[in-house]
Design a protein around this motif. Structure first.
Motif, mmCIF file in Angstrom:
data_model
loop_
_atom_site.group_PDB
_atom_site.id
_atom_site.type_symbol
_atom_site.label_atom_id
_atom_site.label_comp_id
_atom_site.label_asym_id
_atom_site.label_seq_id
_atom_site.Cartn_x
_atom_site.Cartn_y
_atom_site.Cartn_z
ATOM 1 N N LYS A 168 0.891 -1.404 0.133
ATOM 2 C CA LYS A 168 0.124 0.024 0.091
ATOM 3 C C LYS A 168 1.176 1.170 -0.370
ATOM 4 O O LYS A 168 2.499 1.211 0.281
ATOM 5 C CB LYS A 168 -0.895 -0.153 1.159
ATOM 6 C CG LYS A 168 -1.784 -0.755 0.967
ATOM 7 C CD LYS A 168 -2.790 -0.969 2.108
ATOM 8 C CE LYS A 168 -4.002 -0.090 2.023
ATOM 9 N NZ LYS A 168 -4.658 -0.085 3.224
ATOM 10 N N ASP A 169 -0.047 2.429 -0.538
ATOM 11 C CA ASP A 169 1.503 3.538 0.082
ATOM 12 C C ASP A 169 1.217 4.283 1.620
ATOM 13 O O ASP A 169 0.598 4.001 2.483
ATOM 14 C CB ASP A 169 0.384 4.795 -0.809
ATOM 15 C CG ASP A 169 0.493 4.401 -1.918
ATOM 16 O OD1 ASP A 169 0.987 3.978 -2.620
ATOM 17 O OD2 ASP A 169 -1.250 4.655 -2.311
ATOM 18 N N GLU A 179 0.141 -6.010 -4.738
ATOM 19 C CA GLU A 179 0.428 -4.962 -5.335
ATOM 20 C C GLU A 179 2.249 -5.402 -5.966
ATOM 21 O O GLU A 179 2.393 -5.773 -4.372
ATOM 22 C CB GLU A 179 0.107 -3.810 -4.969
ATOM 23 C CG GLU A 179 -1.483 -2.971 -5.621
ATOM 24 C CD GLU A 179 -0.762 -1.925 -6.995
ATOM 25 O OE1 GLU A 179 0.691 -2.501 -6.731
ATOM 26 O OE2 GLU A 179 -0.991 -1.752 -7.640
ATOM 27 N N HIS A 180 2.082 -4.333 -6.013
ATOM 28 C CA HIS A 180 3.926 -3.733 -5.761
ATOM 29 C C HIS A 180 3.960 -3.206 -5.135
ATOM 30 O O HIS A 180 3.186 -2.577 -3.713
ATOM 31 C CB HIS A 180 4.520 -2.443 -7.400
ATOM 32 C CG HIS A 180 3.863 -1.223 -7.015
ATOM 33 N ND1 HIS A 180 4.958 -0.647 -5.860
ATOM 34 C CD2 HIS A 180 3.273 -0.315 -7.221
ATOM 35 C CE1 HIS A 180 4.633 0.812 -6.259
ATOM 36 N NE2 HIS A 180 3.797 0.791 -7.223
ATOM 37 N N SER A 181 5.783 -3.279 -4.656
ATOM 38 C CA SER A 181 6.232 -2.899 -2.721
ATOM 39 C C SER A 181 7.104 -2.077 -2.919
ATOM 40 O O SER A 181 8.258 -1.997 -1.631
ATOM 41 C CB SER A 181 5.596 -3.895 -1.581
ATOM 42 O OG SER A 181 6.845 -5.305 -2.327
ATOM 43 N N GLY A 213 1.566 -6.877 -9.395
ATOM 44 C CA GLY A 213 2.272 -6.174 -8.660
ATOM 45 C C GLY A 213 2.950 -5.676 -9.536
ATOM 46 O O GLY A 213 4.780 -6.377 -9.751
ATOM 47 N N ARG A 254 -3.614 0.934 -4.643
ATOM 48 C CA ARG A 254 -2.680 1.873 -4.600
ATOM 49 C C ARG A 254 -3.276 3.544 -5.054
ATOM 50 O O ARG A 254 -4.055 2.973 -5.525
ATOM 51 C CB ARG A 254 -1.653 2.170 -5.210
ATOM 52 C CG ARG A 254 -0.581 0.530 -5.073
ATOM 53 C CD ARG A 254 0.970 1.707 -3.932
ATOM 54 N NE ARG A 254 1.689 0.390 -3.551
ATOM 55 C CZ ARG A 254 3.308 1.198 -3.204
ATOM 56 N NH1 ARG A 254 3.178 2.739 -2.730
ATOM 57 N NH2 ARG A 254 3.483 0.179 -2.923
ATOM 58 N N GLU A 255 -2.914 4.450 -4.230
ATOM 59 C CA GLU A 255 -3.647 5.673 -4.452
ATOM 60 C C GLU A 255 -3.610 6.313 -6.177
ATOM 61 O O GLU A 255 -5.410 6.796 -6.058
ATOM 62 C CB GLU A 255 -3.225 6.955 -3.731
ATOM 63 C CG GLU A 255 -3.474 8.001 -4.244
ATOM 64 C CD GLU A 255 -5.353 8.168 -3.053
ATOM 65 O OE1 GLU A 255 -6.205 8.336 -3.503
ATOM 66 O OE2 GLU A 255 -5.596 7.713 -2.203
ATOM 67 N N LYS A 256 -3.158 5.720 -6.730
ATOM 68 C CA LYS A 256 -2.942 6.220 -8.309
ATOM 69 C C LYS A 256 -3.812 5.743 -8.749
ATOM 70 O O LYS A 256 -4.634 6.043 -10.250
ATOM 71 C CB LYS A 256 -1.449 6.280 -8.686
ATOM 72 C CG LYS A 256 -0.803 5.127 -9.024
ATOM 73 C CD LYS A 256 0.812 5.235 -9.896
ATOM 74 C CE LYS A 256 1.031 3.954 -9.887
ATOM 75 N NZ LYS A 256 2.589 3.317 -10.480
ATOM 76 N N LYS A 257 -4.259 4.390 -8.240
ATOM 77 C CA LYS A 257 -5.330 3.631 -9.897
ATOM 78 C C LYS A 257 -6.430 4.271 -9.031
ATOM 79 O O LYS A 257 -7.639 3.380 -9.070
ATOM 80 C CB LYS A 257 -5.066 2.161 -9.258
ATOM 81 C CG LYS A 257 -3.554 1.792 -10.206
ATOM 82 C CD LYS A 257 -2.565 0.530 -9.512
ATOM 83 C CE LYS A 257 -1.835 0.384 -10.705
ATOM 84 N NZ LYS A 257 -1.565 -0.804 -10.298
#
Length: 757
Positions: A208-209, A241-243, A265, A614-617
């Motif tokens: 996560k962010d 997701e990615h980390s 991710g 993730r916020e951007k998505k």
């Protein structure tokens, strides 16, 4: 040679839901806890042997749980809320999860953006944490005694704190200094189990962010844990997701390996150079642990080659993207499924073979495969090619209608609609209702099952369902509920029921997945373009309405929840699939209102769980999810009142999105959280009506009248009575009538007390 194959975690419910059955038998006092332990031991052995037989090198222990792994971690740390501290053993464990006659259960919420629920730890500064490693040690030794060496799975300390709540209102991360010594003591105990032992620490919160404060905890935490002992190979695993931010930090610690999800991710590819430079092992999650489609071996090999262009092959392990907990157990029992469709699928057991085959091809080369392995690879290629070209998937008529669908909003603004609805429907302030379903009795389940098997006629089945509906209506009228439901006896599941009537859906016989505790769901799967051949609910709802003068709610599952609680095709964007479902449901709403149904509830219980991590998505998801809810209800007339239901969600960050959905009434879970969730509705000046749950249906306890009076008073501190509906937290399908009847009677009595006070 070593296969270098790895599985993050494995399902625990059993291939025929053996764990579910024995737990529910124990809770019903039909068997002893010894029987639970016996079944659990047999399941663990079978699950380890499945993985060993498939050639998996890194097999997990401590991924098994009687209820939930986060709850297990609370027990391991002695993070026991005060109200349970006088209890012992299994009584303590299950009371924390389910409540008891004296104490409410701990809160339960979704595990990231999945349909799995975890038990939220309750922490405070005065807690005294101490190690209880018995489950972890015993499970490792169980496997060892069977000749199977396992890695030990743990929930990481940072994720544990991030997912917890402070009952004394403090910051959970302030407690890291108190729980980290317990983890270090655990590592010392683990180190005694073998000469060399692998420990997998799950830190999905890293996907996560995260604020700088959280990221700053990573290096000191994993420096300390890595230096406890020199015989533990520590792998920190993230997924969903990615980390990248955390991965860059972890490469600067002494951990042995990093587990990354390359299915969900893809941006994890950006940190491969840092991993290579650190010399760490990379557990490459390339087999989808969250969906059921057969892995395209050739495509995955290209991804692995891309990874190995940066990270040395000798440092790569081939893995599932996350725990296989989120997929059904095996295709072995799917004897009725269309063979073409079945050939496109892969459940947990089949994914083990995919991981092993990928490892063999990637490390040894195609030319060194055995005849059996070469045949499996050729079969994989054939099945994937067949899926891409099958005429079962593509429907041009559906595609054209959805592409040209233009009505994206209801007629009239809320203020205009609610005035019309109030006059037409005539309900009181604090109107009482339920969320939809009533208990699914053994008799109802048997009738549905017998009808599906062809053992009873439709006439007999219909009579059974209508008798149940009649009984539901009689009870609701007797206890004084004001807006009624038909009880949903005909529905096996709130998504599967609709999927069975939509073209483009597929179904399994035994595709069960754990949702929480003993609760399992059998998600349908979307393999093709979606359309509605005929009305799905109209006959049942209109029958129910004909049996009462009170208002009968029509009950539908919303498009986003149908999507999120299905296994979704991976050859088309989820946004396009969701829109197809929404268009189909808009026809159903139109048919219901034309048949005289004045209130229609469109449940979006899984709306929040579909959110990207993730916020951007997020904005992209919100845009199409709101669009599709509005498409679904766009056919509703001004006088048709649209309800929706959301459960186990934090609403602070999505309240504007909820407003944009423009439902007339929203019901939400609040019983386990007081009125905290409701406050945001007041803060933003939310205009629509709200039905906060006044009691927790996930616990068997019956709340008293006074308890619900106090709960309603708390609600009235936040919102005026004119804006409030009163209802349970969620549907009552999983409860027993002996729990439901007194609870609802108490709820109605509590409302009457408030109204007359």
């Amino acid at each position: 040679m070593s296969t270098k194959s790895y599985v993050v975690g494995f399902p625990r419910i059993g291939e025929k839901r053996e764990l579910k059955k024995v737990l529910e038998s124990f809770w019903a006092k039909k068997c002893s806890f010894d029987e639970v332990e016996k079944v659990s031991s047999n399941l663990k052995q079978k699950h380890w042997e499945y993985q060993k037989d498939a050639g998996i090198e890194y097999i997990s222990s401590n991924d098994f749980s009687l209820y939930d792994n986060v709850l297990d971690t609370s027990i391991m740390l002695n993070a026991i809320p005060k109200r349970f501290q006088n209890l012992k053993a299994e009584e303590l464990y299950f009371s924390m999860a389910r409540g008891n006659k004296n104490s409410v259960a701990m809160e339960m919420t979704k595990w990231f953006n999945t349909n799995y629920h975890y038990i939220v730890p309750e922490l405070s500064l005065e807690d005294e944490y101490k190690l209880n490693a018995s489950k972890i040690i015993n499970e490792y030794n169980e496997a060892k005694n069977l000749g199977i060496k396992t890695k030990i799975n743990l929930i990481g300390p940072i994720t544990f704190l991030a997912l917890s709540k402070r009952v004394d209102r403090g910051d959970t991360f302030e407690l890291l200094g108190k729980i980290l010594p317990v983890y270090k003591e655990l590592f010392k105990e683990i180190s005694k189990l073998d000469e060399v032992i692998t420990v997998q620490i799950d830190e999905p919160i890293f996907a996560k962010d995260n604020e700088a404060k959280v990221l700053s905890l990573i290096k000191p935490t994993y420096d300390e844990l890595s230096m406890v002992t020199n015989n533990i190979k520590l792998i920190v695993t993230t997924y969903f997701e990615h980390s990248n931010e955390a991965t860059k930090i972890l490469t600067q610690t002494p951990v042995w390996g990093l587990g990354l999800d390359f299915v969900y991710g893809k941006d994890n590819l950006q940190v491969l150079e840092e991993i290579q430079n650190s010399g760490k092992k990379l557990v490459a999650g390339v087999v989808d642990g969250r969906n059921i489609w057969k892995n395209d071996i050739d495509t995955t090999l290209k991804l692995l080659e891309e990874i190995s262009n940066v990270v040395s092959k000798e440092n790569i392990l081939i893995s599932s993207s996350c725990s296989l907990l989120h997929t059904p157990f095996t295709l072995k029992y799917e004897v009725k499924m269309d063979e073409n469709i079945k050939s496109w699928l892969s459940f947990s057991v089949e994914k083990l073979d995919e991981i092993n085959l990928l490892a063999k091809v990637f490390f040894d080369g195609i030319e060194n495969l055995s005849n059996e392995e070469a045949k499996a690879l050729e079969e994989n290629r054939k099945n994937n090619k067949n899926r891409k070209t099958s005429d079962l998937i593509h429907d041009k008529e559906v595609q054209e209608r959805v592409d040209n669908f233009t009505k994206l909003n209801r007629d009239g603004k809320f203020e205009e609609r609610i005035k019309i609805q109030r006059e037409l429907l005539g309900y009181k302030d604090l109107a009482t209702t339920t969320i939809g379903s009533f208990p699914q009795t053994p008799e109802i389940r048997k009738s549905r099952r017998d009808f599906k098997k062809g053992e009873i006629s439709y006439e007999t089945y219909e009579k059974d369902m209508k008798t149940y509906i009649d009984d539901c209506i009689a009870f609701q009228e007797e206890c004084g509920l004001e807006v009624l439901v038909h009880g949903e006896p005909e529905r096996n599941d709130m998504v599967e029921y609709f999927g069975e009537q939509l073209k483009g859906y597929g179904f399994s016989q035994n595709g069960w997945v754990q949702s929480y505790g003993s609760r399992c769901v059998k998600p349908p799967f979307i393999f093709g373009d979606i359309s509605r051949p005929k009305p799905m609910t109209v006959d049942w709802i209109t029958y129910a309405q004909s049996k009462t003068k009170k208002i009968m709610k029509g009950m539908l599952t919303g498009p986003v929840t149908i999507l999120n609680w299905s296994f979704v095709r991976d050859d088309k964007p989820r946004s396009e699939v969701s829109k197809q479902i929404a268009v189909a449901l808009s026809d159903e709403i139109n048919d219901l209102q034309n048949a005289g149904i004045k209130i229609i509830q469109v449940d979006e219980a899984a709306f929040k769980e579909g959110y990207p991590l993730r916020e951007k998505k997020i904005k992209t998801y919100e845009d199409w999810a709101v669009r599709d809810f509005k498409i679904c209800v766009s056919s509703a007339k001004k006088e048709t009142q649209i309800h929706t239901h959301m459960c186990y969600s934090e609403f602070n960050d999505i309240i504007k999105t909820i407003e944009a959905m423009d439902a007339d009434v929203i019901s939400i879970e609040t019983a386990r959280s007081g009125n905290e969730l409701l406050k945001i509705f007041k803060e933003v000046g939310y205009k629509q009506e709200v039905g906060p749950g006044v009691y927790d249906i996930h616990s068997p306890r019956v709340p008293s009248v006074q308890e619900m009076v106090e709960q309603i008073k708390l609600l009235l501190e936040v919102l005026p009575k004119e804006q409030l509906w009163i209802n349970p937290d969620c549907g009552l399908k999983t409860r027993k009538w002996e729990e439901v009847k007194p609870s609802l009677k108490n709820m109605v009595e509590a409302v009457n007390i408030i109204r007359n006070s």
